[in-house]
Each structure stands twice: as C-alpha cells, then as structure tokens.
Scaffold this active site. Sequence first.
Site, PDB file in Angstrom:
ATOM      1  N   GLY A  74       1.754  -1.857  -8.165  1.00 16.84           N
ATOM      2  CA  GLY A  74       0.711  -1.935  -9.488  1.00 16.84           C
ATOM      3  C   GLY A  74       1.275  -3.007 -10.384  1.00 16.84           C
ATOM      4  O   GLY A  74       0.615  -3.625 -11.011  1.00 16.84           O
ATOM      5  N   THR A  75       2.543  -3.072 -10.564  1.00 13.46           N
ATOM      6  CA  THR A  75       3.072  -4.253 -11.285  1.00 13.46           C
ATOM      7  C   THR A  75       2.603  -5.554 -10.992  1.00 13.46           C
ATOM      8  O   THR A  75       2.177  -6.271 -11.804  1.00 13.46           O
ATOM      9  CB  THR A  75       4.610  -4.038 -11.231  1.00 13.46           C
ATOM     10  OG1 THR A  75       5.246  -2.712 -11.746  1.00 13.46           O
ATOM     11  CG2 THR A  75       5.283  -5.067 -12.176  1.00 13.46           C
ATOM     12  N   GLN A 183      -2.585   5.148 -12.803  1.00 17.01           N
ATOM     13  CA  GLN A 183      -2.448   6.759 -13.050  1.00 17.01           C
ATOM     14  C   GLN A 183      -3.857   7.366 -12.877  1.00 17.01           C
ATOM     15  O   GLN A 183      -3.689   8.516 -12.563  1.00 17.01           O
ATOM     16  CB  GLN A 183      -2.004   6.762 -14.471  1.00 17.01           C
ATOM     17  CG  GLN A 183      -0.506   6.671 -14.632  1.00 17.01           C
ATOM     18  CD  GLN A 183       0.455   7.350 -13.685  1.00 17.01           C
ATOM     19  OE1 GLN A 183       0.182   8.334 -12.860  1.00 17.01           O
ATOM     20  NE2 GLN A 183       1.741   6.807 -13.557  1.00 17.01           N
ATOM     21  N   SER A 203      -2.287   1.531  -7.609  1.00 11.98           N
ATOM     22  CA  SER A 203      -0.895   1.648  -6.800  1.00 11.98           C
ATOM     23  C   SER A 203      -0.796   2.673  -5.871  1.00 11.98           C
ATOM     24  O   SER A 203      -0.991   3.817  -6.183  1.00 11.98           O
ATOM     25  CB  SER A 203       0.392   1.455  -7.832  1.00 11.98           C
ATOM     26  OG  SER A 203       1.493   1.883  -7.217  1.00 11.98           O
ATOM     27  N   ALA A 204      -0.615   2.501  -4.388  1.00 11.11           N
ATOM     28  CA  ALA A 204      -0.816   3.480  -3.503  1.00 11.11           C
ATOM     29  C   ALA A 204       0.385   4.779  -3.789  1.00 11.11           C
ATOM     30  O   ALA A 204      -0.064   5.892  -3.412  1.00 11.11           O
ATOM     31  CB  ALA A 204      -0.405   2.915  -2.417  1.00 11.11           C
ATOM     32  N   THR A 241       2.560 -12.736   3.743  1.00  9.93           N
ATOM     33  CA  THR A 241       2.208 -11.978   4.971  1.00  9.93           C
ATOM     34  C   THR A 241       1.949 -10.333   4.407  1.00  9.93           C
ATOM     35  O   THR A 241       2.729  -9.578   3.612  1.00  9.93           O
ATOM     36  CB  THR A 241       3.253 -11.639   5.945  1.00  9.93           C
ATOM     37  OG1 THR A 241       3.506 -13.034   6.307  1.00  9.93           O
ATOM     38  CG2 THR A 241       2.834 -10.809   7.085  1.00  9.93           C
ATOM     39  N   CYS A 327      10.454   3.485 -15.974  1.00 10.56           N
ATOM     40  CA  CYS A 327      11.400   2.314 -16.193  1.00 10.56           C
ATOM     41  C   CYS A 327      12.166   2.355 -17.344  1.00 10.56           C
ATOM     42  O   CYS A 327      13.166   1.399 -17.514  1.00 10.56           O
ATOM     43  CB  CYS A 327      10.415   1.140 -16.572  1.00 10.56           C
ATOM     44  SG  CYS A 327       8.774   1.325 -15.487  1.00 10.56           S
TER      45      CYS A 327
HETATM   46  N1  PLP Z   1       0.753   0.881 -14.641  1.00 12.43           N
HETATM   47  C1  PLP Z   1       1.053   2.156 -14.890  1.00 12.43           C
HETATM   48  C2  PLP Z   1       0.122   2.863 -15.794  1.00 12.43           C
HETATM   49  C3  PLP Z   1       2.086   2.944 -14.185  1.00 12.43           C
HETATM   50  O1  PLP Z   1       2.128   4.239 -14.405  1.00 12.43           O
HETATM   51  C4  PLP Z   1       2.789   2.270 -13.359  1.00 12.43           C
HETATM   52  C5  PLP Z   1       4.178   2.891 -12.593  1.00 12.43           C
HETATM   53  O2  PLP Z   1       4.686   3.793 -13.317  1.00 12.43           O
HETATM   54  C6  PLP Z   1       2.649   0.872 -13.205  1.00 12.43           C
HETATM   55  C7  PLP Z   1       1.691   0.308 -13.546  1.00 12.43           C
HETATM   56  C8  PLP Z   1       3.452   0.252 -11.997  1.00 12.43           C
HETATM   57  O3  PLP Z   1       3.246   0.532 -10.715  1.00 12.43           O
HETATM   58  P1  PLP Z   1       4.141   0.254  -9.550  1.00 12.43           P
HETATM   59  O4  PLP Z   1       5.170   1.248  -9.568  1.00 12.43           O
HETATM   60  O5  PLP Z   1       3.381   0.387  -8.337  1.00 12.43           O
HETATM   61  O6  PLP Z   1       4.653  -1.136  -9.769  1.00 12.43           O
END
Ligand code: PLP
Length: 386
Positions: A74-75, A183, A203-204, A241, A327
């Site tokens: 997701g990041t 989320q 994000s999976a 890849t 985080c």
């Molecule tokens: N965005 C939100 C709202 C999230 O809650 C998170 C993860 O906690 C992320 C982005 C980041 O996702 P990932 O853990 O897949 O990098």
Amino acid sequence: MRSMPTIYLDYNATTPLLAEVREAMRPFEEEHFGNPSSVHAFGREARAAVDESRETLARILEAKPHEIVFTSSGTESDNLAILGAARARAEKGRHLVTGATEHHAVLHAMEYLGKHEGFEVSVVGVDETGRVRPAELFAALRPNTILVSLMSANNETGTLHPIGEIGPGLRKRGILFHTDAVQSFGKQRISAAAWGVDLLSISAHKFYGPKGAGALFIRAGLPVTPTMLGGFHENQRRAGTENVAAIVGMAKAAELALWETEDRRLFQLTEKLWEGLNGKIPGIRRNGNVRERIGNTLNVSFEGCDGESLLIHLDLEGIAASSGSACMVGSIQPSHVLAAMGVPAELARATVRFSLGRATSESQIAAVIDKAPAIVARVREHSQKV
Ligand code: PLP
C-alpha cells in the site's frame, strides 16, 4: 508455530491469510514459478495468472484491467500515486492538497515534494470526529492545484471521509483525486468510477491476502511518472518482476471479501465492546465518527493510563490490540490523527485501537469487556506511581 490463546484485535495492522488464498498462491510458488516476462511456456503461464488477477481486481473496482498497476505494498501504491501524478503534472501547477489524518505513506510523499521538488502542500484539517469538511477542502483549492489525496477510511479511528461527495467537485475543476483505500477495500464497496477518483490505492494484507502486495488504480490515459525504473513491466508504469503468487493471492482475497455483510457484523460488535467498556470503566472516551466509519474499528482513550503499558498488560492477558498506526511502535509521539482531531496529547498517549476481523466472536468481545476493567485499574495505579 505454537498456537497462542490470544484474542487478536489488530486487524487494521494486518490480517491472516485465508486458507483458500494460500491454496491459490501455492502453485505459483512451486511448479508455476516462471517469470511473466519470459516468452517460453513457464513465462506465459505466469503472465496469464497476472493478467487474470488484473481482470478480477478491475471487475471488483469497476475499472478496466489496464487501469490496474501492481505494486509491492500500500505504501508503494500511495507513493506512486502522489509522486508519479504530481511529477507528471508539474507543468500545469505545483499545488497539492491532502488531509491532516492521512497515513504517513501519503503525508511523507507530500512532504518530500514540498521540501525537494518545489511543490506547495496544503494540509486540510478535520472536525473532532476526524472527518474532513468538504467546504474547507474546496476552499483550500487554488488555480494551480493539480492533485488532492484523501483517504477513504482512517486506519486509527475508522472514520470515513465523504469521498463520493468530493470526487465530482474535483473532477469538474480538472483536479486529480487520489484516495488511499487501504483500510476500506474489502469492507466498503468501492467503485472507482462512481467515486470520481483518478487514483486509488489498496494493499492485500489488509483484506486477508499476502503481505507485500498492493495495487494502484490509475484512470485510463492518466500520465504517471514511474518511481521504479529498470524495465517495461506493468505497462511501463512500475519496473520490477511481478510477485506472481502474491498478485494471485491478492485477487483471490478480493474475490472472497465479505464487504458490507461482515462490516455490519463488526459494527455491532464494536458497539457492544464500547458499551461494555463504557459501562464498566470510568474516565474513558471514544475517538472517531460513531456512524460514518468502517465497522471494525474502535478507538478508545483511557484517562490516567500510559498507553504503552496498557497494551503490554492487555497482551499479558491474551488481548492483542494497538496504540494506533503500527508504524509508530517504539515512538512516544502521540498520534498525528488524534492531534488533528483536537485530542489532548496526554489523552492521545493513553489510547488503544481495537480493530476486529473475521475471527472475532461475541464471546471474545465479552471476554475483553470482562477482563479490561481490572487491567485498566492496574495500569492506572501503576501510572500514578511513576
Ligand atoms: N495506508 C493506510 C491507510 C494504511 O493503514 C496502511 C498500513 O497500515 C498503508 C497505507 C500502508 O500499507 P502497507 O502496509 O501495505 O505498506
């Protein structure tokens, strides 16, 4: 691994892999291990699996397959959306808008553009429930605004922003709209078209898929400058890849998502949890929007408690919760989300996020309500002594 008698209430941090998802992934980690870029049969097999997964996700998001780009998280999806769209549009303007309660994957990408690439960033505040006021967001727009990024559901409080209300207004003004749906995907029905968004991140591992797999919806024809260089993968938008097994797993998890049915069940359970805690423990406060929220999240501040000790004591009693965003573990900074909502720093430090999921049962919630008063009393007593 040893099985622990723990009540897991940290589904916003991550979810377990569904058995069906693991089963769908397995062949691509074993016999079908080919590189999707290879021309031989092994490669073609892997390519077909990636394409099929892309079609599945596109169907679920009411998008077209070529509008889906696979990423490693997701990041990365948030980063690609913001850095990529802003850089590709920089000629048209250099003003960006975001919300104060965004995930750091969005906020830090914005800050980077502000510090290093000559963009100006406006951060719009939220009301005391964590919701952005659309009028305030529209008032922050300027003639040179090129991109707005606003999450659909907040990871700490569960509060939903009115994305569908904001999207059409931005579209009318020709401003790009990105939403971090990390989320909400899997919980709230999402249609890229109906929401009027140009970019959307998922994000999976937040919806019972594997860790290390994400995707970005990019509206057809929208230029996005790649952040990963070194190959022509993903239609030249993300070099590297593809993680075939994880992509297959993400698509399978999306197919198996329970959406509103499960969201409603968890909504009832979080209400029960709140009522139970509030009825038994004095000096507690609920943070976030009580109605406009994803059903699984309950954020509670416990006056006079040290949040970190509370989490440790909950853990010792077999209850796994979180202080907010994963985080922030090890950091004594109070949450920027709660600060933006006007929660005093002292109270923000005394906060626990309970996020529920598929394995959460009525009896687990009853057990938490039963155990919590003594745990909180113990932590309060200890916090007063130090
Ligand atoms: N965005 C939100 C709202 C999230 O809650 C998170 C993860 O906690 C992320 C982005 C980041 O996702 P990932 O853990 O897949 O990098």
